[in-house]
Every structure is written in C-alpha cells, then in structure tokens.
Design an enzyme around this catalytic site. Structure first.
Site, PDB file in Angstrom:
ATOM      1  N   CYS A   7      -6.420  -9.905  14.223  1.00  0.00           N
ATOM      2  CA  CYS A   7      -6.751 -10.956  15.185  1.00  0.00           C
ATOM      3  C   CYS A   7      -5.573 -11.928  15.191  1.00  0.00           C
ATOM      4  CB  CYS A   7      -8.092 -11.624  14.845  1.00  0.00           C
ATOM      5  SG  CYS A   7      -8.191 -12.440  13.245  1.00  0.00           S
ATOM      6  N   ASP A  32      -9.028  -8.024  18.174  1.00  0.00           N
ATOM      7  CA  ASP A  32      -9.464  -8.768  19.355  1.00  0.00           C
ATOM      8  C   ASP A  32      -8.255  -8.893  20.281  1.00  0.00           C
ATOM      9  OD1 ASP A  32      -7.888 -10.739  18.227  1.00  0.00           O
ATOM     10  OD2 ASP A  32      -9.450 -12.270  18.164  1.00  0.00           O
ATOM     11  N   HIS A  67      -5.435  -3.681  -7.513  1.00  0.00           N
ATOM     12  CA  HIS A  67      -6.419  -4.413  -8.326  1.00  0.00           C
ATOM     13  C   HIS A  67      -7.772  -4.594  -7.640  1.00  0.00           C
ATOM     14  CE1 HIS A  67      -3.564  -6.547 -11.403  1.00  0.00           C
ATOM     15  NE2 HIS A  67      -3.262  -5.268 -11.216  1.00  0.00           N
ATOM     16  N   THR A  84      -5.006 -14.627  13.374  1.00  0.00           N
ATOM     17  CA  THR A  84      -4.594 -14.976  12.006  1.00  0.00           C
ATOM     18  C   THR A  84      -4.973 -13.942  10.957  1.00  0.00           C
ATOM     19  OG1 THR A  84      -6.693 -16.089  11.645  1.00  0.00           O
ATOM     20  CG2 THR A  84      -4.863 -17.447  12.488  1.00  0.00           C
ATOM     21  N   HIS A 135     -10.136  -2.759 -13.638  1.00  0.00           N
ATOM     22  CA  HIS A 135     -10.325  -3.319 -12.300  1.00  0.00           C
ATOM     23  C   HIS A 135     -11.590  -2.766 -11.639  1.00  0.00           C
ATOM     24  CE1 HIS A 135      -6.440  -5.095 -12.811  1.00  0.00           C
ATOM     25  NE2 HIS A 135      -5.931  -3.905 -13.076  1.00  0.00           N
TER      26      HIS A 135
END
Ligand code: RB5
Length: 145
Positions: free
Chosen positions: A67, A10, A100, A69, A135
């Site tokens: 973005c 963004d 993992h 965060t 995994h």
C-alpha cells in the site's frame, strides 16, 4: 523455488505491485495477483483480508502486500489468525523477519521504498528460511496470544 506466492495491493501500491510481479515472474516463480487491478481508489483492508486468509489457509505459502506505507496492510493482515505480516523498508529487516519471526507476509510501502530497494527486499525475503529452534517457541507464543 516452487513456493506458491500471492500478492495484493491497493491503488497506492498498484505500480510497485506490477513491477514486483514482473520481477518475480522473471525468476521463474509463479505468483497469483489478488488485485487491485486499476489505480482507482480502493480499501486496502479488503485486499489484505483476501491475501491473509489464503496464506493462513495454506493455499499460498507466502504473501506480499503493498500500500502507500505498508502499515495499513500489515495491521489488517495481522488480524488474521496465523498471519505474521512484517512491514519492511530494508534488506536486513527482510532477512530477520524470515530468520527469527517466520513472517509469512511481506508488506511494502510504494511511497516509502524505491523500486530497486523493493526488489532487493523481496528477493532477500523470498530466499531466506526460518531458523526454527528457539525461535519456533517464540513464534508459537505469538500464535497463542
Ligand atoms: C491510501 O491513501 C493509503 O492510506 C494506504 O495506501 C496505506 O498507506 C495505508 O496504510
């Protein structure tokens, strides 16, 4: 590396996106830019949806979403079936999210990580393969949720 990679951001991740595109291209890796293409305010779920759907459909193998965060992008991308988006702010988590969790989208926050750290995280993430084995079972369990 001949993996097909897609990236999106963004407005709050726009500057870091452009720096990572240059960084990745300089390594001889092709990357598709899904936008945004300006610093004008926009809604991150729309970009997350496009990138996530193109990764989930295997049009691209790996995706990057940026973005402010990384959090909004990851929440939105993880709504798409088949997406394992990880918000990462350190190289250890970047490596583990591939080893993992077989994360297929890396989410970064331009307001959280500096440019050099973001490059280190991206390089680590792109160069680390899923371990499989036990995994795989766990990733399949996530897929079945
Ligand atoms: C935009 O201001 C900001 O909310 C967005 O970039 C992101 O950080 C959301 O999680």
């Amino acid at each position: 590396m001949d993996k097909k990679i897609i990236i999106g951001s963004d407005h709050a991740g726009f500057n870091l996106k452009n720096k990572l595109i240059d960084f990745i291209k300089n390594k001889g890796i092709k990357i598709f830019d899904a936008g945004t293409y300006t610093t004008e305010s926009c809604d991150y779920p729309l970009i997350a949806k496009e990138v996530a759907q193109k990764v989930a459909s295997n049009e691209y193998e790996m995706g990057l979403l940026i973005c402010g965060t990384g959090i909004g992008m990851s929440i939105a991308a993880n709504k798409v079936k088949g997406i394992r988006a990880a918000v990462v702010s350190d190289t250890c988590s970047a490596r583990m999210s591939r080893l993992h969790n077989n994360a297929n989208i890396l989410c970064l926050g331009e307001r959280i990580v500096g440019e050099q750290l973001a490059k280190d995280i991206t390089e680590t993430w792109l160069n680390t393969d899923f371990l499989g084995d036990r995994h795989s079972r766990r990733v399949e369990m996530i897929e079945d949720l």
